[in-house]
Write a protein that holds these residues in place. Structure first.
Motif, PDB file in Angstrom:
ATOM      1  N   ALA A   1     -57.139  54.587  38.039  1.00 39.85           N
ATOM      2  CA  ALA A   1     -56.944  53.542  37.024  1.00 39.85           C
ATOM      3  C   ALA A   1     -56.194  54.073  35.822  1.00 39.85           C
ATOM      4  N   ASP A   2     -56.198  55.423  35.555  1.00 40.00           N
ATOM      5  CA  ASP A   2     -55.539  55.946  34.370  1.00 40.00           C
ATOM      6  C   ASP A   2     -54.031  55.900  34.496  1.00 40.00           C
ATOM      7  N   GLU A   3     -53.532  56.079  35.700  1.00 39.09           N
ATOM      8  CA  GLU A   3     -52.091  56.087  35.899  1.00 39.09           C
ATOM      9  C   GLU A   3     -51.509  54.677  36.026  1.00 39.09           C
ATOM     10  N   LEU A   4     -52.323  53.648  36.172  1.00 34.81           N
ATOM     11  CA  LEU A   4     -51.825  52.274  36.347  1.00 34.81           C
ATOM     12  C   LEU A   4     -51.477  51.669  35.007  1.00 34.81           C
ATOM     13  N   GLN A   5     -50.424  50.812  34.997  1.00 32.41           N
ATOM     14  CA  GLN A   5     -50.040  50.038  33.816  1.00 32.41           C
ATOM     15  C   GLN A   5     -50.732  48.674  33.932  1.00 32.41           C
ATOM     16  N   SER A   6     -51.788  48.456  33.155  1.00 32.68           N
ATOM     17  CA  SER A   6     -52.557  47.204  33.243  1.00 32.68           C
ATOM     18  C   SER A   6     -51.784  46.058  32.605  1.00 32.68           C
ATOM     19  N   LEU A   7     -51.690  44.965  33.362  1.00 34.72           N
ATOM     20  CA  LEU A   7     -51.004  43.786  32.838  1.00 34.72           C
ATOM     21  C   LEU A   7     -51.818  43.153  31.716  1.00 34.72           C
ATOM     22  N   ARG A   8     -53.102  43.178  31.821  1.00 35.16           N
ATOM     23  CA  ARG A   8     -53.950  42.605  30.780  1.00 35.16           C
ATOM     24  C   ARG A   8     -53.861  43.394  29.482  1.00 35.16           C
ATOM     25  N   ALA A   9     -53.568  44.732  29.605  1.00 35.60           N
ATOM     26  CA  ALA A   9     -53.414  45.539  28.391  1.00 35.60           C
ATOM     27  C   ALA A   9     -52.167  45.147  27.628  1.00 35.60           C
ATOM     28  N   LEU A  10     -51.126  44.763  28.374  1.00 33.45           N
ATOM     29  CA  LEU A  10     -49.902  44.300  27.727  1.00 33.45           C
ATOM     30  C   LEU A  10     -50.057  42.873  27.176  1.00 33.45           C
ATOM     31  N   PHE A  11     -51.026  42.152  27.702  1.00 32.97           N
ATOM     32  CA  PHE A  11     -51.225  40.729  27.338  1.00 32.97           C
ATOM     33  C   PHE A  11     -52.718  40.528  27.094  1.00 32.97           C
ATOM     34  N   PRO A  12     -53.244  40.968  25.922  1.00 35.28           N
ATOM     35  CA  PRO A  12     -54.695  41.073  25.746  1.00 35.28           C
ATOM     36  C   PRO A  12     -55.395  39.763  25.398  1.00 35.28           C
ATOM     37  N   ARG A  13     -54.700  38.754  25.001  1.00 31.37           N
ATOM     38  CA  ARG A  13     -55.362  37.502  24.581  1.00 31.37           C
ATOM     39  C   ARG A  13     -56.174  36.912  25.739  1.00 31.37           C
ATOM     40  N   THR A  14     -57.387  36.385  25.388  1.00 30.38           N
ATOM     41  CA  THR A  14     -58.232  35.741  26.410  1.00 30.38           C
ATOM     42  C   THR A  14     -58.196  34.225  26.232  1.00 30.38           C
ATOM     43  N   SER A  15     -58.618  33.536  27.296  1.00 33.51           N
ATOM     44  CA  SER A  15     -58.626  32.060  27.246  1.00 33.51           C
ATOM     45  C   SER A  15     -59.643  31.547  26.233  1.00 33.51           C
ATOM     46  N   GLY A  16     -60.735  32.289  26.046  1.00 32.30           N
ATOM     47  CA  GLY A  16     -61.722  31.885  25.049  1.00 32.30           C
ATOM     48  C   GLY A  16     -61.145  31.901  23.654  1.00 32.30           C
ATOM     49  N   GLU A  17     -60.348  32.953  23.353  1.00 29.43           N
ATOM     50  CA  GLU A  17     -59.710  33.033  22.036  1.00 29.43           C
ATOM     51  C   GLU A  17     -58.709  31.898  21.841  1.00 29.43           C
ATOM     52  N   ILE A  18     -58.001  31.589  22.905  1.00 33.41           N
ATOM     53  CA  ILE A  18     -57.006  30.507  22.822  1.00 33.41           C
ATOM     54  C   ILE A  18     -57.699  29.178  22.522  1.00 33.41           C
ATOM     55  N   ARG A  19     -58.790  28.903  23.177  1.00 35.06           N
ATOM     56  CA  ARG A  19     -59.510  27.639  22.967  1.00 35.06           C
ATOM     57  C   ARG A  19     -60.057  27.554  21.540  1.00 35.06           C
ATOM     58  N   VAL A  20     -60.531  28.710  21.036  1.00 30.90           N
ATOM     59  CA  VAL A  20     -61.076  28.699  19.667  1.00 30.90           C
ATOM     60  C   VAL A  20     -59.966  28.419  18.667  1.00 30.90           C
ATOM     61  N   LEU A  21     -58.808  29.057  18.856  1.00 36.54           N
ATOM     62  CA  LEU A  21     -57.704  28.893  17.910  1.00 36.54           C
ATOM     63  C   LEU A  21     -57.044  27.510  18.004  1.00 36.54           C
ATOM     64  N   LEU A  22     -57.133  26.861  19.158  1.00 38.31           N
ATOM     65  CA  LEU A  22     -56.502  25.545  19.339  1.00 38.31           C
ATOM     66  C   LEU A  22     -57.493  24.394  19.226  1.00 38.31           C
ATOM     67  N   SER A  23     -58.718  24.708  18.884  1.00 32.73           N
ATOM     68  CA  SER A  23     -59.723  23.652  18.800  1.00 32.73           C
ATOM     69  C   SER A  23     -59.721  23.057  17.405  1.00 32.73           C
TER      70      SER A  23
END
Length: 683
Positions: free
Chosen positions: A661-683
């Motif tokens: 896992a250390d050598e992998l480039q995590s897609l979520r690390a490049l794009f850290p926002r979660t759907s819960g945060e999005i709903r809170v900010l758009l509510s």
């Protein structure tokens, strides 16, 4: 021999019973249950006979002595009867002699009076025949001949139409009917002569009644609480001559038409047709400046006159309906020349209500002609659209009232229907002229995407029209169907103008403008129960434009957030292993693109909701702006959840294949926002 003889005597003596043995035998053989024996014992007991030896020896002798004494008394009595019978025989002999003597004297007297008795018998027979003829003649004259007084009461105009007249008329009708019996005999001369005389008197009687009814109609006061019973009785009898009856009705209708026409003219102008002023009433023409009141007053006067006329005439027809019907039926059967006309069409029964309605309709026809001329003039000179429709509704209201009062087929209802149609044509013409005058306004779009002024004016005018129409007497279903023609003229052109103006705008401004127009129109139509179809159609168009606005806001969220390319690229992939393996290979999922998208998303989210609502700032309903934006934000959040899920699946699949896992480039690390945060900010 001596010894043998004594032996036989001894045996005979032994065989012969002694008196004592016979007595004993007789006593022993007696039945004490015998009725006669019991009665004998009872008789002895009543006589008080003692059972002693002397009594038993003397009992028979005493009884025989009593019987002898009784027989002697009876013989003495019969001697007296014999003496009386001899006296009666002598009396009967003397009576026979007297009878024979009287018989001889009667025979002598009969011989002397036989001729006189024969003559008297013949005279008695002749007297009976004469009396029978007199009775027959009297009965004939009483049943088949009118007396001089009766003939005068029936035919002379100088005589009043009273109970004697009607009784004589009934007698004359009975004579004509009874003459059918006389015509059944071989000699028909008498029947023909009597029928001819009776028919002549009957016809003269009906002519007298016809003229009398016409005379009464001239002076008939319909304003009186009750019409005299004599005129009702006369009409009931005159119905037996349908032609005369109808002529009387025609004469009466013509007279009442002139009277009501003059009264209506006086009510309009304050003076009669001859110029005589009437200061007791206020002329209707004084309100001519107020068009609606002027027309309403005229219609109210005609309605009041028709109601009063009908109430006054109900006593002539409704109360006597069955009698008049019978009389007309009998008259049609007698008037042979009418049968040919009725054979083709069929004999129509007398309808008292229809006759009454027709008569009232004819009575007010003169006033209706004046009314129609005045109302037509008002309609043609009117230039106001709302007033034109108020006239339509007023005429429709009174048409419904008169239809209930006089029936839908009356000429008064037809006249009001024509006036209503003319007023409706005038309304349509004025509405089209108004739309034509506004054609230039249909090109210029209002600032801030507000509904145009012509729409507000049209809806205000339409609301006034709908409030007027709401008071009509039609049912809900009929109201909606009838009002559809008004919607076509007073609503559709303006909504079409709004649609034309929207075509010159760019999205989403066109939808915002149409939604504002639709909301304004819905608020005007919703309070009325006879516009459900139009309201439903407008609601459907409103929902269509609303969905366009939701789509526009959704597109705004996708593009301004920087996720449009990523969402589009991932939407074609599923959640299977093969599709998930393709995620890292997508151009939008590369590290630079994800980093840039994340940065744009972070910059967009703090003011995203306010920026989105700013796009709909011209929408007049702020609550609707919030609802549309929330729906678009919800769709964006759902898309973000799908993106988040596929990126996480891609990371999990990569970890399973490479293990470190250390050598992998995590897609979520490049794009850290979660759907819960999005709903809170758009509510």
């Amino acid at each position: 021999m001596a010894s043998s003889g004594s032996a036989s005597t001894a045996s005979l003596a032994a065989k012969t019973p002694s008196p004592l043995s016979s007595k004993v035998t007789s006593v022993l053989s007696s039945s004490y249950a015998d009725t006669e024996f019991r009665e004998a014992l009872a008789l002895l007991d009543e006589r008080g006979v003692l059972n002693t030896p002397d009594t038993r020896r003397q009992l028979r002798l005493d009884l025989q002595k009593e019987v002898i004494d009784s027989n002697g008394e009876i013989i003495a009595e019969f001697s007296k009867v014999s003496e009386q019978l001899r006296r009666i025989g002598a009396t009967i002999g003397r009576l026979n002699e007297s009878f024979n003597e009287m018989k001889r004297e009667i025979g002598t007297a009969h011989q002397a009076t036989s001729s006189s008795l024969g003559e008297a018998s013949r005279l008695m027979i002749q007297k009976q025949q004469v009396e029978q003829k007199q009775t027959l003649l009297k009965a004939f004259k009483g049943n088949f001949i009118l007396s001089d007084d009766e003939a005068a009461a029936l035919t002379l105009m100088s005589e009043p139409v009273n109970d004697l007249y009607f009784a004589t008329l009934a007698k004359a009708k009975k004579i004509t009917k009874d003459c059918e019996l006389l015509l059944g005999f071989e000699n028909q001369t008498l029947g023909l002569e009597v029928m001819e005389l009776a028919s002549k008197n009957l016809n003269l009687g009906f002519q007298k009644l016809y003229k009398w009814v016409q005379k009464e109609f001239k002076t008939l006061n319909l304003e009186s609480p009750q019409i005299g019973s004599s005129i009702r009785r006369a009409l009931r009898v005159l119905a037996e001559r349908p032609t005369l009856f109808q002529n009387c009705l025609d004469y009466f209708a013509e007279a009442r038409e002139h009277i009501l026409s003059d009264s209506f003219y006086t009510a309009l102008t304050g003076s009669s047709a001859s110029g005589v002023e009437n200061t007791s009433t206020k002329p209707i023409e004084l309100a001519a400046h107020d068009t609606l009141r002027y027309v309403g007053d005229m219609l109210a006067w005609v309605h009041s006159a028709a109601v009063s006329e009908r109430e006054a005439l109900e006593g002539l027809f409704i109360g006597e309906a069955e009698e008049i019907k019978k009389g007309i039926q009998a008259g049609r059967e007698n008037e042979i020349w009418r049968l040919a006309d009725e054979e083709g069409d069929g004999a129509r029964d007398f309808d008292a209500v229809k006759t009454l309605n027709d008569l009232v309709d004819r009575d007010v026809s003169g006033a209706v002609r004046i009314l129609r001329q005045r109302v037509e003039q008002v309609i043609q000179t009117n230039e106001e659209t709302i007033l034109a429709y108020k006239l339509v509704n007023l005429l429709n209201f009174y048409k419904s009232m008169f239809s209930k009062l006089l029936g839908p087929g009356s000429s008064l209802v037809d006249s009001l229907g024509l006036l209503e149609a003319e007023a409706l044509r005038q309304f349509r013409s004025l509405a089209r002229d108004h739309v034509a005058a506004l054609q230039g306004d249909f090109v210029q779009t209002p600032t801030e995407l507000r509904p145009p002024e012509f729409l507000f004016e049209a809806l205000e005018q339409l609301s006034a029209i709908m409030k007027t129409y709401e008071t009509s007497l039609a049912s809900s279903a009929e109201k909606e169907a009838d009002f559809e023609t008004i919607m076509v003229e007073a609503f559709d052109p303006f909504m079409s103008g709004c649609a034309t103006m929207a075509q010159t705008l760019q999205p989403p401004s066109d939808s915002v403008f149409l939604v504002n127009c639709f909301l304004t129109a819905l608020n005007s139509l919703a309070p009325f129960e006879f516009t459900p179809t139009r309201t439903t159609q407008l609601q459907a168009k409103f929902e269509t434009e609303r969905s366009h606005l939701v789509e526009s806001q959704y597109v705004f969220f996708r593009k301004e957030s920087g996720l449009d390319a990523l969402i589009t690229a991932l939407s074609i992939l599923g959640n299977g292993a093969e599709d998930v393996e393709k995620v890292p290979l997508l151009e939008a999922a590369q590290a630079p693109a994800l980093t840039q998208a994340g940065q744009l998303l972070d910059d967009f989210l703090p003011s995203a909701l306010m920026d989105a609502m700013e796009n709909l700032k011209h929408l007049q309903d702020s609550k609707l702006v919030q609802q549309i934006t929330e729906e678009a934000a919800e769709r964006f959040c759902v898309d973000f959840e799908q993106v988040e899920e596929k990126l996480m699946l891609a990371d999990e699949l990569a970890e399973q294949k490479q293990g470190d896992a250390d050598e992998l480039q995590s897609l979520r690390a490049l794009f850290p926002r979660t759907s819960g945060e999005i709903r809170v900010l758009l509510s």
